[in-house]
Design an enzyme around this catalytic site. Structure first.
Site, short mmCIF file in Angstrom:
data_model
loop_
_atom_site.label_atom_id
_atom_site.label_comp_id
_atom_site.label_asym_id
_atom_site.label_seq_id
_atom_site.Cartn_x
_atom_site.Cartn_y
_atom_site.Cartn_z
N CYS A 1 0.77 -1.22 0.00
CA CYS A 1 0.00 0.00 0.00
C CYS A 1 0.80 1.28 0.00
CB CYS A 1 -0.85 0.05 1.25
SG CYS A 1 -0.49 -1.31 2.33
N ASN B 1 3.72 -0.86 5.09
CA ASN B 1 3.68 -0.98 3.64
C ASN B 1 4.68 -2.05 3.30
OD1 ASN B 1 3.78 -0.81 0.92
ND2 ASN B 1 4.66 1.24 0.82
N GLY B 2 4.18 -3.19 2.86
CA GLY B 2 5.10 -4.27 2.51
C GLY B 2 4.50 -5.60 2.87
N MET C 1 15.45 -27.85 -19.11
CA MET C 1 14.17 -28.32 -19.64
C MET C 1 13.21 -28.82 -18.58
SD MET C 1 14.67 -29.54 -23.47
CE MET C 1 13.10 -28.76 -23.78
N GLU D 1 13.01 -13.46 -22.51
CA GLU D 1 13.79 -12.35 -21.99
C GLU D 1 15.06 -12.22 -22.83
OE1 GLU D 1 15.28 -12.82 -18.01
OE2 GLU D 1 15.77 -10.69 -17.91
N LYS E 1 12.47 -22.18 -12.23
CA LYS E 1 13.21 -21.62 -11.10
C LYS E 1 12.56 -20.34 -10.60
CE LYS E 1 16.51 -19.64 -14.34
NZ LYS E 1 17.84 -19.20 -14.59
N CYS F 1 13.43 -31.04 -31.33
CA CYS F 1 14.04 -31.20 -30.00
C CYS F 1 13.89 -32.64 -29.55
CB CYS F 1 13.36 -30.26 -29.01
SG CYS F 1 13.74 -30.62 -27.28
N CYS G 1 20.56 -27.67 -22.81
CA CYS G 1 20.40 -26.28 -23.24
C CYS G 1 21.46 -25.39 -22.59
CB CYS G 1 19.03 -25.76 -22.88
SG CYS G 1 17.71 -26.92 -23.17
N CYS H 1 23.35 -28.28 -28.01
CA CYS H 1 22.15 -28.92 -28.56
C CYS H 1 22.46 -29.52 -29.92
CB CYS H 1 21.04 -27.89 -28.68
SG CYS H 1 19.53 -28.55 -29.39
#
Lengths: 1485, 468
Positions: free
Chosen positions: A26, A259-260, A502, A896, A942, A1107, A1113, A1118
Site C-alpha cells: 500500500c 507498507n510491505g 528443460m 527475456e 526456477k 528437439c 540447453c 544442442c
C-alpha cells in the site's frame, strides 16, 4: 455475489482458496508536529496526503469499494469530552480514561450481547464503563461491497473502577490493552462475529474502514470536525492482493502502519508461540497467560506484527528497542557497525528472529511517531521537515504539496534506518542517536562475549566415528548412482549446485513409479509480486545463515545477563563439528542428548508411528530433564532397524515440543544419512532443525576425491549457497527467520500426517499416510535404478520419453491424425497414472455433432508458445516459432532477451514481448511492436531466481538485441527492481499500457499455494491476462533443486486462481492462461474446465521441430541446433513452421472431438465447467486413490460468467494522463519533425509522464526517434512515479520540483533533467530529489539529476548516461553499459553485479572503496583519454542544464578535482574493451 | 557426464576387420579388438542424452544403461562399466558380437552424425572383464530350496537360468542337443562368435551351480508331467526353429538345404573336426533370402571354398540411407552390407524362385523370375524369367514359429502365429510354466531372448513368492 457469514473476515477456506494466503501492500504516511502542538490541521493534512496516495491502493470488483484506509490520531481529549459530554458522560482528565473504538454487529441483539461482553470484561479488569457513544457515520459514503458488511461503530469510554489515582497513564493503558485482547478472545470463543476494536487506548484513536481514501472523512464526519485535534496523524491506503477486504483489515493497527509484506510470518508465528513459553513480566503479573495467544489465528501479517509489538511494549520493552528487535538492520556481515550495536542485535537474536520482508513501518505510541525500513529497504519512505515544525513522511514525495520555501530539509529512509519524532521532547531523533540510546541500556557486548561459544572454542573430539560401509549405507538410505553422480559429485568437486535444463517431467512424488524420499512430497514456496526475491549473491550483505543454539530468552526482559549460546556460521555441521558439540555431554550450560531416529522395519507403518511417538516422548523427557540440544540421529541404521525419514522425525519432535510448550528450552540438531540435496537441508531447517549433519553425503563426496576434506568443504559450501538461494527466493534474508517457518506446501501427504507432524502446512489434496511412507522408505533400499534427471528405461517415469517424442515428431512432420492419435494415446495413457489431470475423467454427456463445434482455426488462436529467449534458442528455432504462430493467429513469445529489430513488422516478429527482470532489449520500440506485453514474475523451472548469461555466450548478435557488449556477462536479477509489491506491479502495468495502449498486458505467475490471492491482486493491478505456469516448465539452466522442489502443477495453481477470481468477482475482467507440459487436446480441454481461456506450449512445439530433450540447453551443445548459438550446430536445425502448425491444428482438432463428446459447441462454454469431469477411481497408479481432487473441482457458489467478458479499465483516459495533451502539442514534431516546446504544472497523480508520447515516437520513428530536443517539455511540481519512463529520443523532459520512484525507467534515448524548485532553503546537492530505482533497464538517453537519488540508481542500465549528486545503496547494480557520474556520496554495495559500462564517483573523502562491491569491478583513476573527455563533457552539460553548484565548483578547479574521481570499471568489460581496441589497432595497422 | 563436446570433435570409429583374404582362410572372428584408448575416445562421443533413445522402446531391448557405461569407459573406469553392463545384460559378450544394435540406429547422435559405437564398447567392456578375471562365478549367498527347470539352452534359457540361480533357486537346464547353447552353439558361425566365448559363460554358470542336462528332449526323453512334478516351475525356452519353406517344384532335390542345417553342420566341423556332409567347396551356391542368416551362409560358403555364391532376395533393394517411412529412431529400412558381403558373392533383389531342376536327384538349376514392386504388391516382370546353374541351394527365408513337441508336452497352447501362448513377461496359461524367447516371441534377436529370459525369471520369482 454471495454474502459472507462474518463481515469481519474473508470467506472461509473452500476449494483451493485459503484466506491465510492474503497479502497486502500500500501507501502510507504520517504528519506530525515536532513540538507536539495539537491541531486539526495535522489531521486534515494527513487526510489530504492519504487522498494523494489513492493510486497506491486498490479497488475490488466494485470500483466504489476500496481495500481499506484509515487514520490514527492522538486521543483528542477536547473533542471527546465534548462528544461524550453531549451524552452526559464526564470523561475526566486526559490519561485517566481510555476510548475504545468498536466495530459491532448491526443486529441489535448481537450488538447488545457484544457490548455487555466488553463491559463485563472491563469490570473484571477493574475498569468501569463511563459510557458509549454512537460514532456518526455517513452510509452514503462507502461502496456497495463495503456497505454489505458495514459495522455499527461505537466508542466506549473506560476508566479505573476505583478512581483515577490508582490506575492511570501507562498502567491504565496496559489494562486497556488486556481488556481489548480479552474481548477479542472472548468474542472468538463465543463465536460472536462482527466484533472488532480498532483501538482502545488512553493515547490513540483510530478511524478506519473498508473505504477509499476520499471516502474516509466522508464516512466519519468526526474527522472533519475542527475540534478534532492531534499532534500526529498516521494514515494508510491499502492494496490487498485479494478482494475480500474486510473492515478490520484496514490500517492503521494499534501501533503501526505497514507498507510491505512479512515474508517470514509463518516462522515468526511459530516462534511467537514459543516465546510465550518463557515470557514473563512483572508489569503483567498473573495476567500474562490470559493474553495468549499473543497472535490469534487468521490475521494479516501487519496485524500479527502489530500484536507482537504491542505485547512487547505493554510488557515493558521500550518502543524503539522493540522495533529494532523485530526489524534488525543487516548487522551480521557489517563489520563496520558499532560493536555495541552488533552485540545488541546478536544478544536480542536469542529472543527474536527478524520479521523479514520488504517493509516500511510507521509506528507510534501516541507520543512518539517514527518509521523504519527493513534491511533491504525495498519500500519507499520520503520525508520533509518544514519550517513550522511539521514532519511529513510518506511513501511518495510530494504527496502533501508544500511550498518550496517552507521546507527545511528533505530526506528518505535508507535500508535499516529509523526516524523518530518525539513530540514530548519536541525534536527529531535520528537513527544514530536513537539506536545508541537503546544499545547503551545494557552491557550487551560483555554479555555476548561471556555467553557465546563458537565451534572453534570447543575442543577437538577425541574419537572419530567409525568409517561407514558405504554400500550398506547407500542401501539403507536408498542412494542411487545417479544421485551420487549428478547431484553430489558436482557439489563435492566445485562447490556449486548442479544445473539442469528443460524443467521437470517426472511425476509428483505421490504419482511416482519409484519410491520417493519423503522430502519429495514437499514444494518450496517463493515470492511473487507481493514481495520480491532477494539476490543472495550480489546483495549478500543483507543475508545471514548464522544460527544460535541453546535456550531462548524471555522476550520481555533483557536484564538477565549473559545467556549461554553456541553460535554457528551456518546451519550445517561436518562430522568433526558435530562431534565437538556432542562431546559437551549433559553437564554444563549446554546439555546434549542424542536420540536415535530408528524404527523396526519389520513392523511397517504401525511400528513407524510407534517409534515416532516414542521419539517424541523421549525428546520431551530429555528437555524436561534439562537438555538444551537434542541431536536426532539415524546413524547405525540397517536393514532391520530402518532410519525414520529425518524430516518426519524432525517435524514430529518440533511440533511435539511446541504442543508441550517446551520448545524454547532446546535446539534440534539432525544427524542424518538421508539428507543429501540442498532442498533436503532446507526442509529440515524449515521444520525446526537448527543445524544438519549430512554425514553420508559428506562421506560420499570424499570417496575418490583427491582432497577429501576439500570435497566436504565444497559440498557444504554448495549446500550453504543453495540454502541462501532458497531463502532469498522467498525474500527471506536470515536463516534464523527461516528456521521452523515451514515455507513449503505438501502435495500428496495425508491430511492426518500433516496435522500431526507438519502442523499448519498447506496440503490441499491429501495423499499417502504413514504406511506408504514406511513402505517407500524400505523400498528405496532396492531402488538402484535412477532416471530422475535423465530418462532411464528402468527408472522413474518421464512424460517425455522415447515413445512420446518420436510419435510427436512423426505427427508434426506428417500432419496426420492417425500418427497424432498414436502420440496422444501414448501421452494420455502416461498422464493417466502420473499427472493430476490424468486422474480426472470426463463425465458422460449428450454429445453434439462435431461440425457444430467451434473450428480448429478459432481454437489455435488461444495457443501461444512459451517464453524462450533468443539466446536460449538459436535464431532459426526462435524465428520458426514466431512464423508458425503468426500464421495461425496464435502468439509466440520473445522471452527475456529482446528481439532483432529486423523482425519487427514481419512474420518473424513475436506477438508477445516479454518484460523480465533483466529488461534486456526492452526499448520503447520493442514495446510498441507487440500485441501483448508480458511481465514475467516467475518461471516454472526456477521461480524467484535470477539468471546469468555468461560472457562467452554473448556473441555479436545477442549483444546487439540485448543492448549489451559482446563477451560481457549478463545478469538477470531475481526480482524486478520496479516490482517490490502489488502496487508497484500496478504501476508497471500502467507504464507499459501507456507506451503501447493497444497491447494486452499479461503477468506470468507460477503455481504455488496462495497463487490465487496473488492472481486476484494482479487482476486488481489491471493485468489483462494472467498466466499460471506449472512447475514443470522451463527451458534453459536451472539448479536441479529448483527444478524438482519449487512450484506445483498448473492444475492446482490454475484451479486456485480461477476459483479465487470467481469468488471475488474479478474473473470477468481478466483472461487466464496456463502452461506446463501441455501436450494433447485432452490437456487443453481439462485446463479449460479448470478455468483457462488460453494455453501455452513450450516443449511440445520444440519437439515438433526436432528437439529430443537432450537437456543440454545450458551447455550450448544442442545437437539438433535448437538451444544453441553455435553456428555449426544451428546448421543442423531442420524444423519448419509447418511442423508446429500441423501439431497445433492436430491438438485443436483433438480438443474439438472432446468438446463434441462433452456436448459443448463453443470454447468459452467450457471454461470453468468442472462439473464435466470427476476424479477417476480406476487409476492404475497404486497411490492415486489417496488423493482427493475435489478441491480442484470446487465451483464457488457465484452467479454470472466465469470467463473474461468485461476486461479492464486502465485509467488511460484519466485527466492525470498528461500525455494526451503532450501528444496533441507534439503533433508537429511527430509528423513533420518541427521543434515544439511546452510547459505544465504536475503533481504526484501524473504518473508515467512521457511514456505514451514516447511510444508514439517509437511507433513512427523507431528506436532512433527524433533529433535530440525536438520536443521540449518543462514541468514544475512533485511528479508521480515513473517520470520519463521509456522516454524516446527527441523528447526532453525538464522537471523543476522532485520526483518519486522509477525515474527514467527503460529510458530509450530521451533526455531527463530534474532540479529542485527555485527558492529552496536546503542544499540541493545533499538532498534527496528523486526516488528509488531510476534508469532501470535504460538503453539510451541522458539524465541530469541536481540532487540525490534513492537506492539502486541506474540499476541494469545498459546505455544511458547520467549525472547525479549522490545515490543510495546498490547504485549501478547489474549495470551492463552506459556511463554514470556521481558527484557526491554513494550508499553501500555500489556496482554489485555490474558487468559493463563505467561509473565515475567523486570521492572527496577517500571512503568510496568501502562502499563499493568490488566482486566484479576494479577502481581506477580517470585516465587522460576518451573517458576524461567524456566525463568532462557530461559534468559541463550537467552544470549547464541544472545549474548544479557542485558541478560548477568542480569545473572551476577541474584539474585538482579530477584526481579525486574514481573510475569504476568491470574487469570483464575492460578486457573486452582492450581486446576490441587491440583489434581496431590491428585493423588500422 | 563425459565430454560434452566429444561428439563435435571426434568421428565414429568401428573395430577394424581383418583383411578378407586372411579371414576367409580360417574360422576365427572377423574383427580385431579396438585399442582401449580408441574405445575411451568413442565413449566420449556419447552425448549423455536427457532422453537416451538407445534405451527406449526402439532402442536396446535389455535396457542397457548405455550412457552410464559409455561415460565410465570414457573415464577409464572399466570395471564399474562392467558392473553397469551386467546389471541389465547377462551376456554382453553375445550381444556385443551378434546384435544388430537397434541402440545405434536409435542413437540421438544418429540424427546428425554417425551414432556412437555402442556395440563395440559393449563387447570391449565384457571382453576386458573376462581378460582381467573380473568375471567370476557369482553363486547365490543362500539357497531357496526351489527347483526350476529350464527347457532349452539358447540365450533365453541361459539368461533365465542364470538369473534364477543367482536368486538361490536350484536350476536345471535341459538341452536336447549334445551341447549347450542352442542357436548360439550351432546357428552362429565361429567367424561371428567363437565358441570359446560361449563356453566360458556356460562354465561360469556351471560354477554358479546351474545343472546342465544335454541330450534330453522334453516330451521325448522326459515327459512334461514328470518335469512339472519334479520342479516348482518350468521355463520353456525352446526357440522358434521352424524354417519358412519354399514350395516350388524341385524343392525336394538333393543339394537344397535349410540354412540352419548347413550352418549347424559347419559348426560341428569347427567344433569337432569331423567332415561336413554339406560343403560348399567348389560349388556354385545360391542363397535364397537376404537377411542375416543368408549372410551367415554366405560367409560360411566362402570359407568352405565355394566357386561362386549368389544371394537372392524377394524384396526390392532398399535405399542406401534410412527410408522415409522409418524415420529415426525406428529401426531403419535400408541397405545393409555385412562383412560377409564384403567377402564376395553377388546380391540380387526382387527375385522370386519359381523352381529347381536337376539330374540324378541333385539340383543343377534354379529357375527364377524378376519382380516388379508397387508398394506392398509385386508382379513378375514379363520376359524376365531366367535359369541359372547351381549345385548347392541354401534356404534362408526366415522362421515360422516354434516346434510343438515341448509345448504340447507341457500343455502350453500355441497361438495362431505358432508360438507359445504367454504374456509378455512369460506367464503361460499353465500354472508354474513359463515361456521365454523365440518360443514365445517368434524368431527374433538374441538380445530379445536375453530380455525375455530375464523377465520370465522375474515372473517365476513372483510366482514362487505368491505360492509362499
Amino acid at each position: 455475489m454471495s454474502s459472507f457469514p462474518d463481515p469481519m473476515t474473508p470467506p472461509d477456506a473452500q476449494g483451493m482458496y485459503d484466506p491465510r494466503d492474503e497479502h497486502d501492500a500500500c501507501g502510507m504516511g504520517f504528519v506530525a508536529h515536532i513540538k507536539g502542538q495539537r491541531s486539526h490541521g495535522v489531521i486534515s493534512r494527513a487526510l489530504a496526503l492519504l487522498d494523494n496516495l489513492a493510486h497506491r491502493g486498490a479497488e475490488g470488483c466494485d470500483p466504489c469499494t476500496g481495500d481499506g484506509s484509515g487514520v490514527l490520531i492522538q486521543l483528542p481529549h477536547y473533542f471527546m469530552a465534548r462528544a461524550f459530554g453531549d451524552r452526559r458522560v464526564a470523561l475526566g482528565e486526559p490519561g485517566t480514561y481510555g476510548i475504545g473504538m468498536v466495530f459491532l454487529p448491526q443486529a441489535e441483539s448481537a450488538r447488545t450481547t457484544a457490548e455487555r461482553l466488553i463491559e463485563r470484561i472491563a469490570t473484571e479488569e477493574g475498569l468501569r464503563t463511563l459510557g458509549w457513544r454512537d460514532v456518526p457515520v455517513d452510509e452514503t459514503a462507502p461502496g456497495e461491497t463495503a456497505l454489505r458488511t458495514l459495522p455499527f461503530v461505537r466508542q466506549i469510554a473506560l476508566a479505573a473502577a476505583d478512581g483515577p489515582t490508582l490506575l492511570h497513564g501507562r498502567a491504565l493503558e496496559r489494562r486497556l490493552y488486556i481488556v481489548r485482547r480479552r474481548v477479542e478472545q472472548a468474542a472468538r470463543a463465543a463465536s460472536l462475529s462482527g466484533v472488532y476494536m480498532p483501538s482502545c487506548s488512553t493515547r490513540t484513536l483510530i478511524y478506519k474502514g473498508m473505504l477509499k481514501p476520499e471516502q474516509l472523512p466522508r464516512f466519519y464526519p468526526d474527522l472533519v470536525d475542527p475540534d478534532l485535534a492531534s499532534a500526529l496523524a498516521l494514515v494508510h491506503s491499502r492494496f490487498s492482493t485479494n478482494t475480500f477486504p474486510a473492515w478490520p483489515l484496514a490500517h492503521p493497527y494499534r501501533m503501526i502502519c505497514h507498507n510491505g509484506e512479512i515474508n517470514t510470518l509463518r516462522g515468526n508465528l511459530v516462534w511467537t508461540r514459543v516465546r510465550e513459553e518463557c515470557a514473563a513480566s512483572g508489569l503483567f503479573g498473573d495476567d500474562l497467560a490470559r493474553l495468549f495467544p499473543v497472535v490469534a489465528d487468521g490475521q494479516s501479517d501487519s496485524a500479527c506484527f502489530d500484536n507482537v509489538l504491542e505485547f512487547m511494549v505493554a510488557g515493558g520493552v521500550p518502543l524503539v528497542q522493540a522495533v529494532m528487535m523485530m526489524i534488525p538492520e543487516a548487522w551480521d556481515n557489517d563489520k563496520r557497525m558499532d560493536p555495541d550495536r552488533r552485540a545488541f542485535y546478536e544478544y536480542q537474536s536469542a529472543a527474536m528472529e527478524p520479521w523479514d520482508g520488504p517493509a516500511a513501518i510507521a509506528f507510534t505510541d501516541g507520543v512518539r511517531i517514527g518509521a523504519t525500513l527493513d534491511r533491504n529497504g525495498l519500500r519507499p519512505a520520503r520525508y520533509a521537515v518544514t519550517h513550522d515544525d511539521l514532519v511529513i513522511l510518506s511513501s511518495e514525495a510530494g504527496a502533501l504539496p508544500l511550498r518550496a520555501d517552507d521546507v527545511r530539509t528533505k530526506g528518505r529512509l535508507a535500508p535499516g534506518r529509523m526516524l523518530l519524532v518525539d513530540t514530548a521532547k519536541g525534536r527529531i531523533v535520528d537513527d544514530e542517536e536513537l539506536k545508541a540510546e537503546v544499545v547503551g541500556r545494557r552491557p550487551y557486548a560483555e554479555w555476548v562475549a561471556t555467553g557465546r561459544t563458537t565451534l572453534a572454542d570447543l575442543p577437538a573430539p577425541v574419537t572419530t566415528p567409525a568409517p561407514l560401509d558405504l554400500a550398506a549405507e547407500y542401501r539403507t538410505f536408498g542412494y542411487t548412482a545417479e544421485e551420487r553422480r549428478v547431484v553430489l559429485a558436482p557439489m563435492g568437486a566445485s562447490g556449486e549446485e548442479p544445473i539442469g535444463s528443460m524443467g521437470n517431467d517426472t511425476p509428483l512424488a505421490v504419482l511416482a513409479d519409484r519410491p520417493p524420499l519423503l522430502f519429495r512430497y514437499f514444494k518450496q514456496l517463493f515470492a511473487q509480486v507481493t514481495n520480491p526475491a532477494i539476490d543472495p549473491i550480489r546483495e549478500e550483505l543483507v543475508m545471514s545463515l548464522a544460527v544460535t543454539l541453546g535456550r531462548r530468552r524471555n522476550v520481555l526482559d533483557d536484564g538477565g545477563g549473559p545467556l549461554p549460546q553456541i553460535r554457528l556460521a551456518r546451519p550445517l555441521l561436518d562430522d568433526d563439528e558435530l562431534a565437538r558439540i556432542v562431546a559437551l555431554g549433559d553437564t554444563g550450560p549446554h546439555r546434549v542428548v542424542r536420540l536415535p531416529m530408528h524404527w523396526s522395519a519389520a513392523g511397517g507403518g504401525p511400528a513407524l508411528a510407534a517409534a515416532l511417538d516414542e521419539l517424541c516422548t523421549r525428546a520431551a523427557d530429555a528437555v524436561r530433564a534439562g537438555a538444551t540440544l537434542l541431536v536426532l540421529s539415524d546413524r547405525g541404521s540397517d536393514d532391520a532397524l530402518a532410519p525414520i525419514p529425518s524430516l518426519l522425525a524432525t517435524g514430529a519432535v518440533h511440533h511435539h515440543l511446541l504442543r508441550e510448550r517446551i520448545r524454547s528450552e532446546a535446539s534440534l540438531l539432525v544427524e542424518t544419512g538421508e539428507a543429501r540435496e540442498v532442498a533436503h537441508v532446507a526442509l529440515l531447517v524449515g521444520y525446526g532443525a537448527s543445524a544438519v549433519n549430512p554425514y553420508l553425503a559428506l562421506a560420499t563426496v570424499s570417496v575418490g576425491a583427491d582432497d577429501p576434506a576439500a570435497a566436504r568443504a565444497h559440498y557444504l559450501k554448495a549446500v550453504a549457497k543453495g540454502l541462501l538461494k532458497i531463502l532469498s527466493k522467498m525474500g527471506i534474508s536470515t536463516v534464523q527467520s527461516y528456521c521452523g517457518a515451514q515455507i513449503f506446501e505438501s502435495v500428496g501427504l495425508a491430511r492426518d500426517v500433516i496435522a500431526r507432524y507438519f502442523t499448519g502446512t498447506a496440503a490441499r489434496l491429501g495423499g499417502v499416510g504413514l504406511d506408504v511412507i514406511a513402505a517407500e522408505t524400505l523400498a528405496r533400499r532396492d531402488a538402484v535404478t535412477d532416471g530422475e534427471y535423465a530418462y532411464r528405461a528402468l527408472g522413474e517415469h518421464h512424460a517425455w520419453n522415447p515413445r512420446t517424442i518420436a510419435a510427436l515428431q512423426r505427427a508434426a512432420r506428417d500432419g496426420d491424425a492417425t500418427t497424432y492419435d498414436e502420440f496422444a494415446d501414448a501421452a494420455n495413457a502416461d498422464s493417466a497414472a502420473h499427472t493430476l489431470r490424468g486422474l480426472l475423467e470426463f463425465v458422460p454427456t449428450t454429445p453434439v455433432p462435431l461440425d457444430e463445434v467451434e473450428s480448429a482455426a478459432a481454437i489455435v488462436r488461444r495457443f501461444s508458445t512459451g517464453a524462450m529467449s533468443f539466446g536460449s534458442l538459436g535464431k532459426e528455432a526462435h524465428e520458426t516459432l514466431a512464423a508458425a504462430m503468426n500464421r495461425i493467429g496464435g502468439r509466440s513469445n520473445t522471452g527475456e532477451g529482446g528481439e532483432d529489430r529486423a523482425r519487427f513488422g514481419t512474420e518473424r516478429m513475436s506477438a508477445i514481448k516479454q518484460v523480465a527482470s533483466g529488461r534486456f532489449g526492452v526499448t520503447t520500440e520493442y514495446l510498441v511492436n507487440a500485441r501483448e506485453l508480458q511481465i514475467k514474475i516467475a518461471q516454472g523451472a526456477k521461480p524467484g531466481e535470477g539468471g546469468q548469461l555468461p560472457g562467452h555466450k554473448v556473441d555479436e548478435t545477442i549483444a546487439a538485441t540485448r543492448f549489451a557488449t559482446p563477451g560481457v556477462s549478463l545478469i538477470s536479477p531475481p526480482p524486478h527492481h520496479d516490482i517490490y509489491s502489488i502496487e508497484d506491479l500496478k504501476q508497471l502495468i500502467f507504464d507499459l499500457k501507456n507506451v503501447n495502449p493497444a497491447a494486452a498486458i499479461s503477468v506470468k505467475l507460477v503455481a504455488e499455494a496462495g497463487v490465487g490471492t496473488v492472481a486476484a491482486g494482479v487482476a486488481k493491478a489491471h493485468a489483462d491476462r494472467i498466466v499460471i505456469a506449472g512447475e514443470s516448465g522451463g527451458t534453459g539452466a536451472s539448479p536441479l533443486s529448483s527444478i524438482k522442489y519449487a512450484g506445483v502443477p498448473w492444475e492446482m495453481g490454475l484451479a486456485e486462481a480461477h476459483q479465487t477470481l470467481v469468488l471475488n468477482g474479478l474473473r470477468t475482467r481478466v483472461r487466464l492462461e496456463t502452461d506446463g507440459q501441455l501436450k494433447t487436446g485432452r490437456d487443453v480441454v481439462i485446463a479449460a474446465l479448470l478455468g483457462a481461456e488460453e494455453f501455452g506450449f513450450s516443449t511440445a512445439p520444440l519437439i515438433a521441430v526436432g528437439c529430443v530433450m537432450m537437456r543440454k540447453c545450458h551447455l550450448n551443445t544442442c545437437p539438433v541446433g535448437i538451444a544453441t548459438q553455435d553456428p555449426v550446430l544451428r546448421a543442423k536445425f531442420t524444423g519448419t513452421p509447418e511442423q508446429i502448425i500441423n501439431y497445433f491444428f492436430l491438438v485443436a482438432e483433438d480438443a474439438r472431438r472432446i468438446m463434441a463428446a462433452l456436448g459443448v459447441r463453443t470454447f468459452d462454454e467450457l471454461i470453468g465447467r468442472t462439473d464435466l469431469v470427476h476424479q477417476r477411481t480406476d487409476s492404475s497408479h497404486p497411490k492415486a486413490n489417496t488423493l482427493d481432487l475435489a478441491p480442484l473441482l470446487h465451483r464457488p457458489a457465484v452467479d454470472g460468467p466465469r470467463y473474461c467478458v468485461v476486461g479492464q479499465e486502465h485509467g488511460l483516459h484519466d485527466a492525470t494522463v498528461l500525455d494526451h495533451v503532450l501528444l496533441e502539442r507534439a503533433r508537429p514534431a511527430l509528423e513533420h519533425g518541427e521543434a515544439v516546446r511546452c510547459s505544465f504544472p504536475v503533481g504526484t497523480a501524473n504518473r508515467a509522464l512521457g511514456a505514451m508520447l514516447s511510444g508514439e515516437i517509437a511507433r513512427r520513428h523507431g528506436h532512433d526517434g527524433l533529433p535530440d530536443d525536438t520536443i521540449r517539455v518543462e514541468l514544475a511540481g512533485s511528479v508521480g512515479q515513473s517520470f520519463g519512463a521509456f522516454a524516446a529520443r527527441g523528447l526532453t523532459l525538464t522537471l523543476r520540483g522532485e520526483a518519486n520512484d522509477y525515474v527514467g525507467k527503460g529510458l530509450s534515448g530521451g533526455r531527463l533533467i530534474v532540479k529542485p524548485p527555485r527558492g529552496v532553503r536546503f542544499i540541493p546537492e545533499d538532498t534527496i530529489l528523486i526516488g528509488n530505482t531510476a534508469l532501470y533497464g535504460a538503453t539510451a538517453g541522458e539524465a541530469y539529476i541536481h540532487g540525490v537519488a534513492g537506492e539502486r540508481f541506474a540499476v541494469r542500465n545498459s546505455g544511458a548516461s547520467a549525472v547525479v549528486e549522490g545515490v543510495g545503496d546498490h547504485g549501478c547494480e547489474y549495470m551492463t553499459g552506459g556511463t554514470v557520474v556521481v558527484l557526491g556520496r554513494t550508499g553501500r554495495n555500489f556496482a554489485a553485479g555490474m558487468s559493463g559500462g563505467i561509473a565515475v564517483v567523486y570521492d572527496d573523502d577517500n571512503t568510496f572503496a568501502d562502499r563499493c562491491n568490488q566482486a566484479l569491478v576494479s577502481l581506477e583513476r580517470l585516465d587522460d583519454g576518451d573517458d576524461r573527455t567524456r566525463i568532462t563533457a557530461l559534468v559541463q552539460m550537467h552544470a549547464d542544464l541544472t545549474g548544479s553548484g557542485r558541478a560548477r565548483q568542480l569545473l572551476r578547479r577541474w584539474t585538482t578535482a579530477l584526481p579525486r574521481f574514481v573510475k569504476v570499471i568491470p574487469r570483464e568489460y575492460k578486457q573486452v574493451l582492450l581486446r576490441r581496441s587491440g583489434q581496431t589497432e590491428a585493423a588500422r595497422g | 557426464m563425459g565430454d560434452v563436446t566429444g561428439f563435435l570433435k571426434l568421428a565414429r570409429a568401428d573395430p577394424a576387420k581383418r583383411p578378407v583374404a586372411e579371414r576367409l582362410a580360417d574360422w576365427r572372428e572377423f574383427t580385431r579388438p579396438m585399442a582401449e584408448t580408441a574405445l575411451e575416445e568413442q565413449g566420449a562421443r556419447c552425448m549423455d542424452c536427457g532422453v537416451p533413445f538407445c534405451q527406449g522402446d526402439t532402442g536396446c531391448p535389455v535396457q542397457n544403461v548405455i550412457p552410464d557405461w559409455n561415460d565410465l569407459v570414457f573415464r577409464g573406469r572399466w570395471r564399474e562399466a562392467l558392473d553397469a553392463l551386467h546389471a541389465t545384460n547377462n551376456f554382453p559378450e553375445f550381444t556385443g558380437r551378434l546384435c544388430p544394435a537397434p541402440c545405434e540406429t536409435a542413437c540421438v547422435l544418429g540424427i546428425i552424425d554417425r551414432p556412437v559405437s555402442i556395440r563395440a564398447i559393449e563387447q570391449a567392456i565384457v571382453d576386458r572383464g573376462f581378460a582381467e578375471g573380473w568375471i567370476m562365478p557369482r553363486p547365490p549367498a543362500r539357497e531357496t530350496g526351489a527347483r526350476i527347470a529350464v527347457v532349452g539352452s539358447g540365450p533365453a534359457g541361459l539368461a533365465a537360468a542364470q538369473q534364477l540361480r543367482r536368486m538361490g533357486h536350484a536350476v536345471t537346464v535341459f538341452e536336447r542337443d549334445d551341447r549347450v547353447g542352442g542357436l548360439l552353439r550351432y546357428g552362429i558361425p565361429d567367424f561371428k562368435m567363437e565358441k570359446s566365448v560361449l563356453d566360458r559363460r556356460v562354465d561360469q554358470m556351471a560354477a554358479e551351480g546351474v545343472v546342465f542336462r544335454t541330450g534330453v528332449a522334453v516330451g521325448t526323453d522326459i515327459a512334461g508331467r514328470a518335469l512339472r512334478e519334479s520342479f516348482d516351475a518350468v521355463i520353456l525356452a525352446t526357440g522358434a526353429p521352424v524354417a519358412r519353406e519354399l514350395a516350388v517344384p524341385g524343392r525336394t532335390l538333393d543339394g537344397i538345404y535349410p540354412a540352419m542345417t548347413f550352418l549347424a553342420a559347419q559348426n560341428r566341423v569347427t567344433a569337432d573336426g569331423a567332415p561336413t556332409p554339406i560343403s560348399a567347396h567348389g560349388k556354385d551356391v545360391v542363397i535364397i533370402g537376404g537377411g542375416d542368416t543368408g549372410s551367415d551362409c554366405l560367409g560360411t560358403s566362402h570359407r568352405q571354398g565355394a566357386r561362386s555364391v549368389a544371394q537372392f532376395e524377394l524384396l526390392p533393394e532398399p535405399p542406401g540411407a534410412r527410408a522415409p517411412h522409418t524415420p529415426w529412431p525406428l529401426w531403419p529400412m535400408q541397405l545393409r552390407t555385412s562383412h560377409a558381403h564384403e567377402e564376395g558373392g553377388r546380391r540380387e533383389w526382387s527375385v522370386a524362385t519359381t523352381g529347381f531342376t536337376g539330374t540324378d536327384g541333385r539340383v543343377t538349376h534354379l529357375h527364377g523370375v524378376r519382380l516388379a514392386w508397387n508398394g506392398r504388391e509385386s508382379a513378375p516382370v514379363a520376359g524376365s524369367e531366367f535359369t541359372m546353374p547351381c549345385d548347392l541351394v541354401l534356404l534362408a527365408m526366415g522362421f515360422t514359429g516354434a516346434e510343438s513337441d515341448a509345448c504340447v508336452a507341457l500343455d502350453v497352447p500355441l497361438t495362431p502365429r505358432s508360438v507359445a501362448s504367454a504374456s509378455p513377461d512369460g506367464v503361460t496359461p499353465v500354472p508354474g510354466v513359463f515361456a521365454a524367447g523365440d518360443v514365445r516371441r517368434g524368431a527374433s534377436l538374441i538380445v530379445w531372448a536375453i530380455r525375455e529370459g530375464r523377465d520370465a525369471a522375474s515372473s517365476v520369482s513372483r510366482y514362487l513368492a505368491s505360492r509362499g
